[in-house]
Structure formats: structure tokens, C-alpha cells
Design a protein around this motif. Structure first.
Motif, PDB file in Angstrom:
ATOM      1  N   UNK A 196       0.691  -1.035  -0.101  1.00  0.00           N
ATOM      2  CA  UNK A 196      -0.093  -0.026  -0.115  1.00  0.00           C
ATOM      3  C   UNK A 196       1.120   1.203   0.017  1.00  0.00           C
ATOM      4  N   UNK A 197       0.655   1.927  -1.001  1.00  0.00           N
ATOM      5  CA  UNK A 197       1.732   3.283  -1.169  1.00  0.00           C
ATOM      6  C   UNK A 197       0.791   4.465  -0.575  1.00  0.00           C
ATOM      7  N   UNK A 198      -0.234   4.719  -0.668  1.00  0.00           N
ATOM      8  CA  UNK A 198      -0.853   5.897  -0.315  1.00  0.00           C
ATOM      9  C   UNK A 198      -1.373   6.021   1.106  1.00  0.00           C
ATOM     10  N   UNK A 199      -1.874   7.117   1.810  1.00  0.00           N
ATOM     11  CA  UNK A 199      -2.417   6.925   3.012  1.00  0.00           C
ATOM     12  C   UNK A 199      -4.058   6.998   2.891  1.00  0.00           C
ATOM     13  N   UNK A 236      -8.732   5.462  -1.777  1.00  0.00           N
ATOM     14  CA  UNK A 236      -8.921   5.689  -3.013  1.00  0.00           C
ATOM     15  C   UNK A 236      -7.572   6.091  -3.957  1.00  0.00           C
ATOM     16  N   UNK A 237      -6.752   6.839  -3.205  1.00  0.00           N
ATOM     17  CA  UNK A 237      -5.335   7.287  -3.532  1.00  0.00           C
ATOM     18  C   UNK A 237      -4.680   5.995  -3.825  1.00  0.00           C
ATOM     19  N   UNK A 238      -4.632   5.031  -2.938  1.00  0.00           N
ATOM     20  CA  UNK A 238      -3.819   4.087  -3.227  1.00  0.00           C
ATOM     21  C   UNK A 238      -4.459   3.108  -4.526  1.00  0.00           C
ATOM     22  N   UNK A 239      -5.547   2.860  -4.605  1.00  0.00           N
ATOM     23  CA  UNK A 239      -6.222   2.207  -5.727  1.00  0.00           C
ATOM     24  C   UNK A 239      -5.764   3.006  -6.981  1.00  0.00           C
ATOM     25  N   UNK A 240      -5.557   4.112  -6.941  1.00  0.00           N
ATOM     26  CA  UNK A 240      -5.412   5.141  -8.132  1.00  0.00           C
ATOM     27  C   UNK A 240      -3.912   5.029  -8.597  1.00  0.00           C
ATOM     28  N   UNK A 241      -2.835   4.336  -7.621  1.00  0.00           N
ATOM     29  CA  UNK A 241      -1.750   4.554  -8.068  1.00  0.00           C
ATOM     30  C   UNK A 241      -1.195   3.894  -9.244  1.00  0.00           C
ATOM     31  N   UNK A 298     -10.639   7.755 -12.272  1.00  0.00           N
ATOM     32  CA  UNK A 298     -11.881   7.639 -11.379  1.00  0.00           C
ATOM     33  C   UNK A 298     -12.725   6.494 -11.566  1.00  0.00           C
ATOM     34  N   UNK A 306     -10.919   3.190 -10.191  1.00  0.00           N
ATOM     35  CA  UNK A 306     -11.016   3.119  -9.042  1.00  0.00           C
ATOM     36  C   UNK A 306     -12.263   2.755  -8.559  1.00  0.00           C
ATOM     37  N   UNK A 317     -12.431   7.162   1.305  1.00  0.00           N
ATOM     38  CA  UNK A 317     -11.781   8.293   1.979  1.00  0.00           C
ATOM     39  C   UNK A 317     -11.349   8.017   3.315  1.00  0.00           C
ATOM     40  N   UNK A 359      -4.218   3.250   6.841  1.00  0.00           N
ATOM     41  CA  UNK A 359      -3.635   2.490   7.803  1.00  0.00           C
ATOM     42  C   UNK A 359      -4.886   2.169   8.877  1.00  0.00           C
TER      43      UNK A 359
END
Lengths: 281, 273, 283
Positions: free
Chosen positions: B96-99, B102-107, B120, B123, B137, B141
Motif C-alpha cells: 500500500x503506497x498511499x495514505x 482511493x488514492x492507493x487504488x489510483x496509484x 476515477x 478506481x 476516503x 492505515x
């Protein structure tokens, strides 16, 4: 369920306020422009516009003013130190003596202004961090730094590093807590012995933590590569930053308030003098 | 016309730098579209290395490895191979890259340089398939272990792959997390996604359409789950899941007809006293 | 002689908006030579309870007593009491720091002041208990296979010669032979008088190995007792996130069909009951 759940960096508080909704680029730039207000202030009354600005920011971001005031607490020591330095070491007209130390009227003014200046700076920065999620902040900083890519400065890589670092802080925090507990349960003792012995006692915590950080980094790099990440390659965004009319309006207000406060600084003492004279007659 | 294989691996070998034995000695394997392959083997038998080879993370040193007809040793094809073949690892915390969920799925899609609306859409689809739409949202973590692993799966699905490779992706989950993860996989498989699942858990083999056993860097056995249970499960030292043990004993006693699946409800239904 | 946790309550992030009650009035006891399982879903509080047994956490209320001694966590006495309780964390390999297996295993006893020949004896004994070959002692722990690493981790706890061994998901991530080997080791330690407190979400192992089982649900006691009774209870009132093993679910289904049998039965036992039922019906 974990102790580290209460842990957050920058104390970002999600919200729906006007300031929350602004583009991070707008907020970061605004911070730098607004800092001109406390830095241009040279006499006590010059700080009135700064305080007024902070009050407006607190209202527009739904942060209570007292909360904003408290954000300066961690730097109180620094402020006290700077104040003392200015108080005792500014040459000028002596008003009091403390043993060998002379206090001058210029020193009092300077100490007061310096303290307020730092305090305003911290409060403004806090307002930015409280209303901007770390991810947005990283994204905004990336875009603002993007002109530097022309001189081969690795802007997108640095932004990616920031993103990942923010994501891993809670994980590593939890991990170090676990390793610490594991070593304590095997009888590790951090409380007794001299400095050297105590420092040595931390090796069984630091060594595994480093090993884990590197294994994790390795795994993460593989995972990112398998998800088509290529360092430096052009990336797009799920939520691209959009500069709206709100941001333009906010920016205009910021610039206007800086101009107003500079005008204020220029005329407030003359005005005050005039008023004093007027009341005398 | 015969369908072209999703994976075509012939005589493939790989050794890590400084290692005295090859991680993969020589692997021959061909997987067709829509299959669900359970890839079994002890720790160190070369399963994970094979998974990385299939994702073009490691080029074969000997032999060939094709994914969707693309040579995995050609660097210029790596990006399109990884779009078509997604990889999910054991520990969700390592991928998992993002906090923000949805932003991680978008990576992945962001790396492909797709326009925001396309990202979008992908995702949303990936979140829906993994049942995470409500949590888009949330902080990645704050998720439970099972949710985190589904997030990792969503990140892989956002690439809209034709095949999924799962490297012990269920081993850190509790029974509930595992069940929901496997449900996702079943749904994906019925939609035609090929699944290569590396696992230690015999009860997961029940879902597979094919079993491949690796030993010392080679394919030691390759066949149907039924013949795996009949002949090879004990021979290779794998645990017999209780459901299978039940099925065998019930069959031997003539309590259930042939062809009953080793699933408790099926066994109870088929039971004749 | 036993370890006892009485009426433990524990809250994470107490006093903040993120406060979570991890344990609420949980009691558990394990005597030497007993195998006690603490079972629950992720987030049920079972790992928190395990850390209380090792005096790593201070309960909000309630206490832990080891061989009748109540020591406040953080105190000098707690350090002494802790020696009697070995705690194997989940994925214990992650705590390795030494360059050789020997050093890693010697860490715990040397912390308790054991040195010289006595220390060597502790290391060799622990290694053999955990099923490590003497040759492995000089290896680098990171060069070993997953199963061997787990053995080193367990040896590094056994080397302090604890009377009570608490293990948090000790078989996670091991392959079938690793699981079998580890379970046999624990069985043997148990029959040699050590208390084994097994924290797990695997109902199958818990039902087949334990003398007693405590099931937690979101920090609250769901049920506690001997395996047969616990299975009976859970079959009537399932706990979210826990899956009963196939044999139990099958036995339950048989009961609904009018065949009576104990819920916790081995497969051959179930077949025996079925044969009997069939012959009765034929008559």
C-alpha cells in the motif's frame, strides 16, 4: 486498536470549511505571502493587522482561535530564548538594570516584536497544516516546485518519497513499539546502568527495526514496480489540483491584506500621534 | 482455433546473485484463460520467484516465459505485461503506497498516465469489486488486515488485468478476512480473470480448477484438484483438510455418492443413511 | 502454581476521542502442564490479553498474578516475575538482531544474569527443545528458512526457562510440515510441565489441543470452558469472525438430521456413529 492510532502528523483535522476547500497550492503560496505581515511589523501596533488576519483565518477554517493560539506552545522555549537575547543585548537607551545586564527600551520593543513574529509564523503554519491533508500538501508542493524540474531537480520523485514516508510513519511507529515489547519480554532492561549500558541496550531494538525498514523498502519497491511505477515518468492524478475562482478570490484577499497592513504600518503611528495631539487640545 | 495461453513457460530458470542453487531450475507450464491454478510447494521451492517472473519483475535466465504472448525478458514489454498480469503479495502493508484508500487504488492507473476521469472510473470499479466503496476516503492505515489485503487487490484490479497472481495473499488473514478475500477471487474468476494462487492452505485448493506442485525449482506435479486429493496430497506431505478427510471416509462407507464435493453443506445434502 | 489474569480491563488511547476498550473484565487462568487457548477474531483483544500476561501492559482495573505474586507492571518485581512467562510474539522473526543463532538464543538468559557454562547449557537445551540442530547454532538467523527461523524465535524465548509460555499465532505463515513440527514441540513442552497459552483464530487447533478455551469477542468474554462445552455453546450462538471446523459443522448438521453425537469428534468417530445409525435404521 493500536496505540499509534491516535498519532497524526501535522494534526490535520478533516473539515468542510472555506480554507479546507482551497487548493493546496493556493494555501502554501498564501502562507508565504501572509508571512510578510508579521515580518514587516517593527513596532507593537504593527501587529494588529497580523492578529486580525489570524482571526479571519481561524473563522474561515473553523478552527477555534484558542486552538490556533495553543499551536504555538511547542516553540515557547524558542520564543523565550529569542526574547531574552534581544532584551539584554540590544544597545540603546537604558531603562533598567538586572545585575550586570542592561535592559534598553529598544531591547524591549525588539524582544516583543521578535516573539510575536515567531508566534504569528507558527500559528499561520499551523493553520495550513490543520486544514491541508498531508497528501494534498505533498501534491501542492510538487506542483509548486515543478519549475525546478527544468534544472533536473527530481520534483516528482521527492513528492513520491514524501507520500510514502507519510504513509509509513504509523506502520514504523507500531513496528518499533512491537519490537520494544518483544525485547522487554525477553528481559531487556532500558532502565538500569550507566549511559553506555543504556545506549547499548537499544541495539536489540534499532537493529531489527533497520532490518525491517530495508526489507519493507525492498518489498515496496517490487510492489510499486509491478504496478507500473517508473521513477521520473509522467504520472497523472486521480484528483488533479483544480484552481477555482475561490482560490483566485482568496489569493486576492491575501494580497490585499498584505498591502493594507503595509499601509497600516506606515500610517498607524502618525495617526496615533495625531489622535494624541487631538485629545490634548 | 486453439486459444492462446495466458502464460507459456518453457524450460525457464532463474538463480539469484550469489546463490549456490537455482531458485527456479527449469519450469514448464502453460495456463489458459479463465483457469484458477493453485500453485503449491514448500517454502523455498521457487513459487515466489516464478510469480515475479510471470510479472516481468525477473527475466528468465534460461528458457522462455511469455505472458499474454509477450516475452517477459523484453524490457519494452514490461509495462504492458504488468498491466495485464497483476501481482498481489503476502503482506498488504508492503504494497500500500498511499495514505488514503482511493488514492492507493489510483496509484497504478496514475502510473499509466490515464486522464483523471478514466482513473476515477477504474478506481470506482475496483473498489466496488472488492467491497471497499464505503471506505474510499478512509485512511489506509485504519483498515483491518482483511480490508487492507482487499485494498491491495483493488490496487491490482485497477490495472484491469487479464490475470492475477496471488503470492500467499491470504496467509496473514483471519478466517473471516480470508473468506471475504476468496469471495472476491471467485467473483473475478467467473468474470473470466485467470488466477494463479500460491498458497499453503489446502482448503483454498478446493476453489481451484487445476493444481501445480513445485519442488526444488521444478514443476513436480500438474493435474486436476480431484486427482490431487486422490493421489498426491499425502504423497507430497500436504495436510489433508478435514473436509476432504470427511469426504473420503463417507465415500468409503458408502454414505455419499461419487462426485460429491468436499464442502460440509454438500456432504450433508448428499448424505444417505 | 499458575498464572492468572483477573478481571482485566484495558483501554487504548484512553481519554481521547479514539479511545477503544480492548478488554473488558476478562479473566483467564493456566496451570503448569495445561494447554489453554485464547481464541478470537482480529481485534478481539486476544493479543492485548497475551501482553498483559507478560506484564507488558498496565491494566486499567484487574491484575495479573504469577505463582501467587501480584507485581505491578513496570516495577522491579515485574521484571523478575516476567522471567517465568515467555511470550512469543506474532511473526517473532522480526525481533532478531544478532549475527548468530547462538547469540540470539542467549539474549534472554543473559539479560537475566545467566553467564558462562550455565548460559551455554540454557542455549543448547532451548535449541534442542525447539528442534534446532547443534550445527544451526552458528548460522546467521537470516540465512535460515522460514520454519527454522520460527524455531530460533521460540528457542530464544525458551532459553529463559519459563514456566508459562504464551504464543501469539505461532503457526502463522508456516507450511504444513512447519505447523506439524511446532505443534508437536508445544505438546511435548506441555506434557513436561510447561503451561502453554495459545493465542489463535484457528478453532480447529484450539478444539483439538486445548484443555480449556477462552473465546473473546470485541474485548468481551464470549464463552470459556472445556472444548466440548465451548463447541456446544458456539454452535448455538456463533461468534462473528470465528469459523467452526468442518467436523463440528458436519456433526451439527447430523444432529439436525436426528443423529446424536458429540460435536467434537474425530472423523472416524463420526463414521462410527453413522454406521450405527444406518444399521439401526435397517432394522
Amino acid at each position: 486498536m493500536k496505540l499509534s492510532n491516535g498519532f497524526s502528523i501535522g494534526q490535520f483535522v478533516p473539515g468542510e470549511s472555506f480554507v479546507h476547500s482551497l487548493d493546496p497550492r493556493c494555501k502554501i503560496t498564501a502562507l508565504f505571502i501572509l508571512l510578510a505581515i508579521p515580518f514587516a511589523a517593527e513596532k507593537p501596533l504593527d501587529f494588529i493587522p497580523a492578529v486580525f488576519c489570524l482571526y479571519v483565518i481561524s473563522a474561515a477554517s473553523h478552527i477555534r482561535f484558542t486552538k490556533l493560539l495553543r499551536s504555538g506552545r511547542p516553540v515557547l522555549f524558542l520564543i523565550a530564548f529569542t526574547a531574552a537575547l534581544n532584551l539584554f543585548w540590544t544597545p540603546g537607551h537604558e531603562v533598567a538594570r538586572l545585575g550586570p545586564l542592561r535592559i534598553t527600551s529598544e531591547g524591549v520593543t525588539l524582544a516583543f516584536c521578535m516573539s510575536l513574529r515567531i508566534y504569528c509564523l507558527v500559528m499561520m503554519a499551523a493553520a495550513l497544516m490543520v486544514t491541508t491533508s498531508p497528501m494534498d500538501f505533498a501534491g501542492g508542493a510538487e506542483r509548486l516546485m515543478s519549475p525546478m524540474a527544468v534544472v533536473k531537480f527530481p520534483v516528482s520523485e521527492i513528492a513520491m518519497m514524501m507520500t510514502i514516508a507519510l504513509r509509513f510513519i504509523p506502520t514504523l511507529f507500531e513496528e518499533s513499539e512491537r519490537i520494544m515489547k518483544a525485547q522487554i519480554s525477553r528481559g531487556a532492561d532500558f532502565e538500569s546502568g550507566g549511559l553506555v549500558k543504556r545506549a547499548r541496550a537499544y541495539i536489540p531494538i534499532l537493529a531489527p527495526l533497520f532490518i525491517q525498514v530495508f526489507t519493507r523498502a525492498d518489498c515496496l519497491a517490487t510492489a510499486m514496480e509491478s504496478r507500473c511505477y517508473v521513477p521520473g515518468a509522467q504520472r497523472t492524478k486521480l484528483n488533479p489540483l483544480i484552481w477555482t475562482s475561490r482560490d483566485t478570490a482568496a489569493m486576492a484577499c491575501v494580497v490585499a491584506s498584505v498591502v493594507c497592513s503595509l499601509v497600516w504600518n506606515r500610517y498607524i503611528y502618525r495617526l496615533a500621534a495625531l489622535l494624541c495631539q487631538g485629545s490634548l487640545f | 482455433m486453439e486459444q492462446s495461453p495466458v502464460f507459456f513457460i518453457q524450460g525457464a530458470g532463474y538463480s539469484y546473485k550469489g546463490a549456490s542453487v537455482s531458485a527456479i531450475e527449469s519450469v514448464n507450464l502453460s495456463v489458459t484463460s479463465g483457469e484458477w491454478v493453485a500453485l503449491l510447494g514448500t517454502n523455498g521451492s521457487g513459487k515466489s520467484t516464478l510469480a515475479k517472473m510471470m510479472n516481468a519483475l525477473l527475466p528468465p535466465m534460461r528458457g522462455v516465459c511469455f505472458a499474454m504472448g509477450m516475452d517477459t525478458s523484453a524490457p519494452e514489454l514490461a509495462a504492458s505485461i504488468r498491466q495485464n498480469v497483476a501481482l498481489v503479495f503476502q503482506n498488504p502493508d508492503d504494497q500500500i503506497v498511499a495514505s488514503i484508500v482511493e488514492e492507493d487504488v489510483a496509484f497504478g492507473p496514475e502510473n499509466l498516465g490515464l486522464p483523471s476521469e478514466a482513473i476515477r472510473a477504474r478506481v470506482e470499479r475496483a473498489l466496488q469489486l472488492t467491497g471497499l466503496s464505503e471506505m474510499r476516503r478512509r485512511g489506509s492505515y485504519s483498515l483491518s488486515g482483511g480490508q487492507k489485503q482487499r485494498l491491495a487487490l483493488a490496487g491490482a484490479l485497477a490495472m484491469e488485468p487479464k490475470a492475477l497472481i496471488l503470492d500467499e495473499s491470504t496467509s496473514m488473514l483471519d478466517p473471516e478476512g480470508r473468506a471475504s478475500f476468496l469471495n472476491c477471487l471467485r467473483e473475478l474468476n467467473t468474470r473470466g480473470i485467470t488466477i494463479i494462487q500460491i498458497t499453503h492452505r489446502m482448503e483454498e485448493v478446493v476453489h481451484a480448477s487445476r493444481v501445480v506442485i513445485m519442488e526444488a525449482g521444478k514443476v513436480a506435479w500438474d493435474g486436476s484438484p480431484d486427482s490431487f486429493w486422490e493421489e498426491k496430497c499425502a504423497e507430497f506431505g500436504f495436510d489433508t483438510p478435514q473436509e476432504l478427510e470427511l469426504l473420503r471416509s463417507l465415500r468409503a462407507g458408502g454414505f455419499v455418492p461419487a462426485g460429491t464435493k468436499p464442502v460440509v453443506n454438500d456432504l450433508l445434502e448428499a448424505l444417505c443413511l | 502454581m499458575s498464572i492468572e489474569a483477573v478481571d482485566i480491563k484495558y483501554v487504548y488511547n484512553a481519554g481521547t476521542s479514539a479511545a477503544v476498550t480492548a478488554l473488558d473484565g476478562i479473566s483467564i487462568e493456566a496451570g503448569r502442564g495445561e494447554w489453554v487457548s485464547i481464541v478470537g477474531h482480529t481485534g478481539s483483544g486476544k493479543s492485548t490479553l497475551a501482553q498483559h500476561l507478560n506484564l507488558l501492559l498496565t491494566p486499567f482495573s484487574g491484575f495479573v498474578s504469577i505463582d501467587g505474586v501480584r507485581a505491578a507492571p513496570g516495577s522491579r518485581e515485574a521484571r523478575a516475575a516476567r522471567r517465568k512467562v515467555g511470550l512469543v510474539f506474532q511473526y517473532p522473526e522480526s525481533q532478531f538482531f544478532a549475527e548468530t543463532v547462538r547469540e540470539e538464543i542467549a539474549f534472554a538468559p543473559s539479560n537475566w544474569g545467566v553467564a558462562g557454562d550455565a548460559l551455554d547449557a540454557c542455549v543448547t537445551e532451548a535449541a534442542s527443545w525447539a528442534g534446532l540442530s547443534p550445527a544451526a547454532l552458528d548460522a546467521n538467523p537470516f540465512s535460515l528458512s522460514g520454519g527454522e527461523r520460527r524455531r530460533v524465535a521460540i528457542a530464544s524465548v525458551l532459553s529463559a526457562r519459563p514456566d508459562y509460555l504464551v504464543l501469539d499465532e505461532p503457526t502463522a505463515g508456516l507450511d504444513a510440515s512447519g505447523v506439524r513440527g511446532l505443534t508437536a514441540t508445544l505438546r511435548e513442552l506441555c506434557s513436561n510441565g510447561m503451561a502453554v497459552i495459545h493465542v489463535t483464530h484457528d478453532m480447529e487447533t484450539a478444539l483439538s489441543m486445548s484443555d480449556r478455551i477462552t473465546v473473546l469477542e470485541r474485548g468481551v468474554l464470549a464463552v470459556s470452558g472445556i472444548p466440548e462445552r465451548v463447541a456446544e455453546y458456539l454452535s448455538q450462538r456463533p461468534v462473528k469472525g470465528l469459523v467452526m471446523p468442518p467436523s463440528v459443522r458436519f456433526a451439527q448438521g447430523l444432529r439436525e438430521k436426528g443423529v446424536s453425537l458429540p460435536l467434537v469428534s474425530r472423523v472416524d468417530g463420526i463414521i462410527e456413529v453413522l454406521e450405527e445409525a444406518r444399521s439401526r435404521r435397517k432394522r
